[in-house]
Design a protein around this motif. Sequence first.
Motif, PDB file in Angstrom:
ATOM      1  N   ALA A 182     -34.010 -10.369  86.028  1.00  0.00           N
ATOM      2  CA  ALA A 182     -33.239  -9.795  87.122  1.00  0.00           C
ATOM      3  C   ALA A 182     -34.146  -9.014  88.064  1.00  0.00           C
ATOM      4  CB  ALA A 182     -32.129  -8.910  86.591  1.00  0.00           C
TER       5      ALA A 182
ATOM      6  N   ARG B  27     -32.545   1.614  87.866  1.00  0.00           N
ATOM      7  CA  ARG B  27     -31.939   0.341  88.174  1.00  0.00           C
ATOM      8  C   ARG B  27     -31.343  -0.287  86.914  1.00  0.00           C
ATOM      9  NH1 ARG B  27     -32.636  -2.264  92.721  1.00  0.00           N
ATOM     10  NH2 ARG B  27     -31.911  -4.411  92.776  1.00  0.00           N
TER      11      ARG B  27
ATOM     12  N   THR C 265     -28.906  -3.728  85.255  1.00  0.00           N
ATOM     13  CA  THR C 265     -28.501  -5.113  85.472  1.00  0.00           C
ATOM     14  C   THR C 265     -27.150  -5.370  84.814  1.00  0.00           C
ATOM     15  OG1 THR C 265     -30.792  -5.789  85.415  1.00  0.00           O
ATOM     16  CG2 THR C 265     -29.166  -7.516  85.140  1.00  0.00           C
TER      17      THR C 265
ATOM     18  N   SER D 192     -29.031   1.943  91.529  1.00  0.00           N
ATOM     19  CA  SER D 192     -28.649   0.647  92.098  1.00  0.00           C
ATOM     20  C   SER D 192     -28.521  -0.395  90.994  1.00  0.00           C
ATOM     21  CB  SER D 192     -29.669   0.184  93.145  1.00  0.00           C
ATOM     22  OG  SER D 192     -30.880  -0.127  92.508  1.00  0.00           O
TER      23      SER D 192
ATOM     24  N   SER E 260     -28.411  -4.725  89.887  1.00  0.00           N
ATOM     25  CA  SER E 260     -28.486  -6.139  90.247  1.00  0.00           C
ATOM     26  C   SER E 260     -27.570  -6.897  89.293  1.00  0.00           C
ATOM     27  CB  SER E 260     -29.914  -6.663  90.199  1.00  0.00           C
ATOM     28  OG  SER E 260     -30.530  -6.334  89.004  1.00  0.00           O
TER      29      SER E 260
ATOM     30  N   ASN F  37     -26.107 -10.751  87.698  1.00  0.00           N
ATOM     31  CA  ASN F  37     -26.244 -12.189  87.510  1.00  0.00           C
ATOM     32  C   ASN F  37     -25.144 -12.704  86.606  1.00  0.00           C
ATOM     33  OD1 ASN F  37     -27.224 -11.578  84.856  1.00  0.00           O
ATOM     34  ND2 ASN F  37     -29.262 -11.315  85.694  1.00  0.00           N
TER      35      ASN F  37
ATOM     36  N   THR G 172     -18.567  -9.334  93.031  1.00  0.00           N
ATOM     37  CA  THR G 172     -19.761  -8.535  93.321  1.00  0.00           C
ATOM     38  C   THR G 172     -19.389  -7.317  94.180  1.00  0.00           C
ATOM     39  OG1 THR G 172     -20.949 -10.626  93.385  1.00  0.00           O
ATOM     40  CG2 THR G 172     -22.144  -8.686  94.087  1.00  0.00           C
TER      41      THR G 172
ATOM     42  N   ASN H  74     -27.281  -5.805  94.211  1.00  0.00           N
ATOM     43  CA  ASN H  74     -28.059  -6.955  94.685  1.00  0.00           C
ATOM     44  C   ASN H  74     -27.733  -8.200  93.887  1.00  0.00           C
ATOM     45  OD1 ASN H  74     -29.880  -5.625  96.610  1.00  0.00           O
ATOM     46  ND2 ASN H  74     -30.520  -4.503  94.772  1.00  0.00           N
ATOM     47  N   THR H  75     -27.607  -9.302  94.609  1.00  0.00           N
ATOM     48  CA  THR H  75     -27.555 -10.580  93.906  1.00  0.00           C
ATOM     49  C   THR H  75     -28.958 -11.180  93.947  1.00  0.00           C
ATOM     50  OG1 THR H  75     -26.996 -11.764  95.914  1.00  0.00           O
ATOM     51  CG2 THR H  75     -25.173 -10.987  94.580  1.00  0.00           C
ATOM     52  N   LEU H  76     -29.210 -12.120  93.053  1.00  0.00           N
ATOM     53  CA  LEU H  76     -30.562 -12.668  92.934  1.00  0.00           C
ATOM     54  C   LEU H  76     -30.614 -14.077  93.505  1.00  0.00           C
ATOM     55  CD1 LEU H  76     -31.042 -11.552  89.249  1.00  0.00           C
ATOM     56  CD2 LEU H  76     -31.821 -10.368  91.296  1.00  0.00           C
TER      57      LEU H  76
ATOM     58  N   MET I 101     -34.516 -10.651  95.835  1.00  0.00           N
ATOM     59  CA  MET I 101     -33.147 -10.199  96.017  1.00  0.00           C
ATOM     60  C   MET I 101     -32.526 -11.068  97.102  1.00  0.00           C
ATOM     61  SD  MET I 101     -32.782  -8.023  93.818  1.00  0.00           S
ATOM     62  CE  MET I 101     -34.070  -7.704  92.639  1.00  0.00           C
TER      63      MET I 101
ATOM     64  N   THR J 191     -27.398  -7.963  99.529  1.00  0.00           N
ATOM     65  CA  THR J 191     -26.982  -6.657  99.029  1.00  0.00           C
ATOM     66  C   THR J 191     -25.543  -6.381  99.429  1.00  0.00           C
ATOM     67  OG1 THR J 191     -29.234  -5.875  99.221  1.00  0.00           O
ATOM     68  CG2 THR J 191     -27.541  -4.205  98.977  1.00  0.00           C
TER      69      THR J 191
END
Lengths: 292, 506
Positions: free
Chosen positions: B250, B257, B259, B404, B406, B408, B418, B430-432, B465, B468
């Motif tokens: 991620a 941060r 995930t 923040s 991320s 998945n 999301t 954030n998406t990946l 990333m 967002t």
Amino acid sequence: MTQTIFRNDISPELDAFPHLQEIGVIKNTTIRLNSFVKECCDGIGLRLVTEGKFDWLIDDKLYTVYPGDLVLLLPGQTIAGDNDILNIGSFYTIKVTVQEQCRVILGKWSMLSHKEKLSVNQILTHNRHTPVISLKEAQPLIQSLLNELKNEEVGRQSMINHLLDQLFIYTCRQLVRQSNLRRDFPQTFFNLEQILRKDLAHQWTVEEMAALSGMGTTVFTEKVKSFSGFSPINYLINIRVSEAIKMLKRGEANVTTIAHATGFYSSQHFATTFKKLTGYTPSEYRKNNLFK
Amino acid sequence: MMNCIITIELGTNAVRVFAFDFQGKVIGFQKGTYPTFHDEPDHSEQDPEQMFITMLYVLKKLLNEVVYPKKYGVSCICFSSSMHSLLAVDEDGVPLGNAITWADNRGKKEAASLKGTALGDAIYQATGTPIHPMSPLVKIAWMRSHDPEKFNQTRKFLSIKSYVVQQLTGSCIIDHSIASATGLMNIHTLSWDASALEFAGISADKLPDLVPVNYSDIRLKREYQKSLRLLDSVKILIGSSDGCLATLGAGVWEQGRATITIEDSGAFRVIGDNIIEDPAQRLFNYRLTDRLIVSGGPTNNGGVIFEWFANQFGESVMNFDLDKTIRDLVREASTTNAGSDGLLFLPYLLGERAPIWNANARGCYFGLHIRHERKHIIRATIEGVLFEMLSIGKTLETYREISSLSINGSFASIPFCTQMIADMFNRPVNTLSHGDSIGVGAFVLSATELGIFPDLEQASKVVQMHETFSPDPKAHQVYKQYFEIFESLIAKLGDEFDQLAMLQGK
């Protein structure tokens, strides 16, 4: 009890239909002791309830059937009234002979293709534990059958056999629909996989697998590919090889026996497929994959 | 000739094989499914031979149909697998039946009797794995008392990955990540834990040898080299677990941060240098490397819950298409307000792990009013699944600052979900760019081992990333109020869950 029944041994109407053992209506108006003791079906038996409510023991399991319910009996299955009594009400009954006792293959009279007959066999056999279905097409079909028998009009023989075919087709479609509530493909696929595993030695065709899943071959193949990553046949080979490996590792049978038990048509075919996938011949595989 | 890295992920329902070039771009992908058997309630098993054969088939197909035709050679093959699996093998290495998966609950009683005792506390402190039927520690204890014949016949208790690697290479090993999810390895000393072994009733020689995730002192057997057309020099990397690699894949994991992964099930995870010691034992700590620890909490009730909903209540059409139905339902949900006008949903259809760790927990819609419509129920269902994630996140936030996120996984990546995560957490999400974080995580590990990048941090920069999602403060205020009720509901229900589960189990 009143009954209007054509039976092959006494009714000239059935002369042209040796596969139709009996067809007719039974209407029961009184309850009597021992009016319905256990009997064993020697062909395919269909009973469509039109009035009343019946408590029937099918393979010794109790089912209560209502108007609109179709009871389906395969060769060797038993039926009896609960407490040996026939309840009040009426139902149609049809008995059709089959070619062999172990497989439910419709005879030459049927216009279904050979592949379709095999699918009908698969579907009926795998659903023998759900003998009661609800089939709205059944009543008009059976009524037409009886009319055709009584009225000797032109084309009678073809019409009757055709109506019988239709009855079997609708029955199979309903059985498949019932067992694969079409929405959940992973579940449908899992059910199919269980059926394949139970009879790996059988030479499965894509048509048979598709029919059991209630789909056409094209849609079926596409769905299997996108879900499993394999074509149906390659998925089947996966299962076959996995089962073969288990037998090899247990060292309990020779390679030819394993090949046949897992559905390869020869030990040569088994060895080639096996080596192509694993890099080993079956006998090398056993030696090389154990702890040293 | 160019070189590539192959990652093999032995997942819950399928094996996924990726080929990456050295910059981290996906060259090719193949998957193959295998079934899970539930022959008895609480049982969840898979056939190790079918998993192995499927893996081999898929790998071969990817090499022959994509990698070789595109003129790539293979430098490295790296493995990952789901956690907590247990496979008993006999003296000859032959499996004694199927592998038991993480979802298997047969050890409920054994887990309950250990949890909360001094021994249970000590084992959790030492191993980092919550005391739960998922853990191989509990599964072995179950087998000892319920299937002594099999227990006595067992030469080794393997993970499914250990078995696959043993078949391919002949070495009987387990990596620190997978081992740290067994409940049997001491995560402080990286050795099998004496008190856990004693509870399981086995000695350390019944388990595979422990190796770090970057261990590569193994080789493919010659026959596999030949049939897969691979050189003897191909590096075989034992790799890590799906959970650890999804976190690594991620991307950045600087301080602050976290995930969120939501596929069928889900998890909330952070990477750090320290073990989180939660006295209530709600969080796991799994070893990624000898320095890095992945900590977090898993939920049983992710996308699978919404799939259940779609299957039961989606519009009925002849050719039912699950993906389309889910899209339609999400669209309908989006036509109503955040908070579903006061309807709450507890998503515990499959019992729950973090943060409540109650296998008997059950689902519940709370607050239904005559004015509620279909769309509210749909939206509440999605909100319930994500509130549960928030609940795990809040637990973790008592130990780590999280600024923040991320995300998945196929469910969390639905844009509507999301955005909802951003609003609930009040943090940017954030998406990946990469679809499969586990594969990317395995790539990051492999590329570092091959020396393409100096360290994991540098290697993980290949993860870009994508987009967002910023939180909407107004929606956050609404969710905040409802979340308080969500949490107090969970705190209140307990005995009722147990009573109901008992009746359902009859």
